[in-house]
Design a protein around this motif. Structure first.
Motif, PDB file in Angstrom:
ATOM      1  N   TRP A 179       0.855  -1.195   0.000  1.00 27.94           N
ATOM      2  CA  TRP A 179       0.000   0.000   0.000  1.00 27.94           C
ATOM      3  C   TRP A 179       0.887   1.239   0.000  1.00 27.94           C
ATOM      4  CZ3 TRP A 179      -0.877   3.157   4.612  1.00 27.94           C
ATOM      5  CH2 TRP A 179      -1.805   4.182   4.398  1.00 27.94           C
ATOM      6  N   GLU A 180       0.506   2.251  -0.769  1.00 28.88           N
ATOM      7  CA  GLU A 180       1.248   3.507  -0.838  1.00 28.88           C
ATOM      8  C   GLU A 180       0.495   4.594  -0.065  1.00 28.88           C
ATOM      9  OE1 GLU A 180       2.489   4.738  -4.761  1.00 28.88           O
ATOM     10  OE2 GLU A 180       2.535   2.645  -5.407  1.00 28.88           O
ATOM     11  N   GLU A 217       0.684   8.548  -2.511  1.00 29.29           N
ATOM     12  CA  GLU A 217       0.833   8.140  -3.906  1.00 29.29           C
ATOM     13  C   GLU A 217       1.672   9.118  -4.721  1.00 29.29           C
ATOM     14  OE1 GLU A 217      -3.020   7.287  -5.510  1.00 29.29           O
ATOM     15  OE2 GLU A 217      -3.398   5.711  -4.033  1.00 29.29           O
ATOM     16  N   SER A 266       9.548   7.769   1.536  1.00 27.60           N
ATOM     17  CA  SER A 266       8.863   8.863   0.860  1.00 27.60           C
ATOM     18  C   SER A 266       9.898   9.962   0.624  1.00 27.60           C
ATOM     19  CB  SER A 266       7.682   9.363   1.687  1.00 27.60           C
ATOM     20  OG  SER A 266       8.125   9.861   2.929  1.00 27.60           O
ATOM     21  N   VAL A 314       8.697   2.311   5.125  1.00 24.69           N
ATOM     22  CA  VAL A 314       8.151   3.056   4.000  1.00 24.69           C
ATOM     23  C   VAL A 314       9.116   4.193   3.671  1.00 24.69           C
ATOM     24  CG1 VAL A 314       6.685   4.616   5.369  1.00 24.69           C
ATOM     25  CG2 VAL A 314       6.066   4.083   3.019  1.00 24.69           C
ATOM     26  N   GLY A 358       5.550   8.993  -2.354  1.00 30.37           N
ATOM     27  CA  GLY A 358       5.974   7.853  -1.565  1.00 30.37           C
ATOM     28  C   GLY A 358       6.088   6.571  -2.348  1.00 30.37           C
ATOM     29  N   GLU A 359       6.512   5.554  -1.657  1.00 30.93           N
ATOM     30  CA  GLU A 359       6.644   4.216  -2.204  1.00 30.93           C
ATOM     31  C   GLU A 359       5.826   3.254  -1.347  1.00 30.93           C
ATOM     32  OE1 GLU A 359      10.713   3.128  -2.898  1.00 30.93           O
ATOM     33  OE2 GLU A 359      11.131   4.996  -3.976  1.00 30.93           O
ATOM     34  N   PRO A 360       5.623   2.026  -1.819  1.00 33.54           N
ATOM     35  CA  PRO A 360       4.814   1.065  -1.060  1.00 33.54           C
ATOM     36  C   PRO A 360       5.456   0.665   0.274  1.00 33.54           C
ATOM     37  CG  PRO A 360       5.067   0.365  -3.335  1.00 33.54           C
ATOM     38  CD  PRO A 360       6.001   1.521  -3.127  1.00 33.54           C
TER      39      PRO A 360
END
Length: 138
Positions: A97-98, A101, A132, A130, A104-106
């Motif tokens: 999940w990001e 969006e 970002s 995570v 960021g990255e998943p």
């Protein structure tokens, strides 16, 4: 570190927990928890900035680690999700999940470990990462 997006995601995607909340740290949760299991708490673990070679110090990568502390009954109870199901739902809700969006990255799963075993409570921590990006406006 703001863990609210991760908490909101768990609340929206998971049905395993009777209580989902955030906390400042593991010690606080373990001292104050008196609720019913299964429960989970999202806890910030670390946050680091990293310089981006092409932009320098102005724009940075942010590397964030957070944990989902899960409290379950150590023995399976009929009709109540145990550790395996709680962890499955947690990973399913977060991994890939990001949260941001645009910048960021998943979310990635780092690992899990037993935190404590008390009468009637098994404490388990799953850690997630995570990445970002922070863009400053000097």
């Amino acid at each position: 570190m703001d863990v609210q997006p991760f908490l909101d995601r768990l609340k929206a995607e998971s049905t395993a927990f009777r209580l989902l909340d955030s906390a400042a740290g593991l010690e606080q949760v373990m001292q104050e928890f008196r609720g019913a299991t299964p429960a989970a708490f999202v806890v910030p673990m670390s946050e680091r900035g990293a310089e981006m070679r092409h932009t320098g110090d102005v724009d940075q990568e942010l590397h964030q680690v957070f944990a989902v502390i899960q409290v379950v009954h150590p023995k399976p109870v009929p009709g109540v999700p145990g550790l395996v199901e709680c962890r499955r739902q947690t990973r399913a809700a977060l991994v890939g999940w990001e949260p941001d969006e645009e910048l960021g990255e998943p979310v990635l799963f780092l690992g899990g470990e037993l935190v404590d075993l008390k009468p009637g409570q098994l404490w388990w921590a799953d850690e997630f990462f995570v990445k970002s990006y922070y863009r400053s406006t000097p």
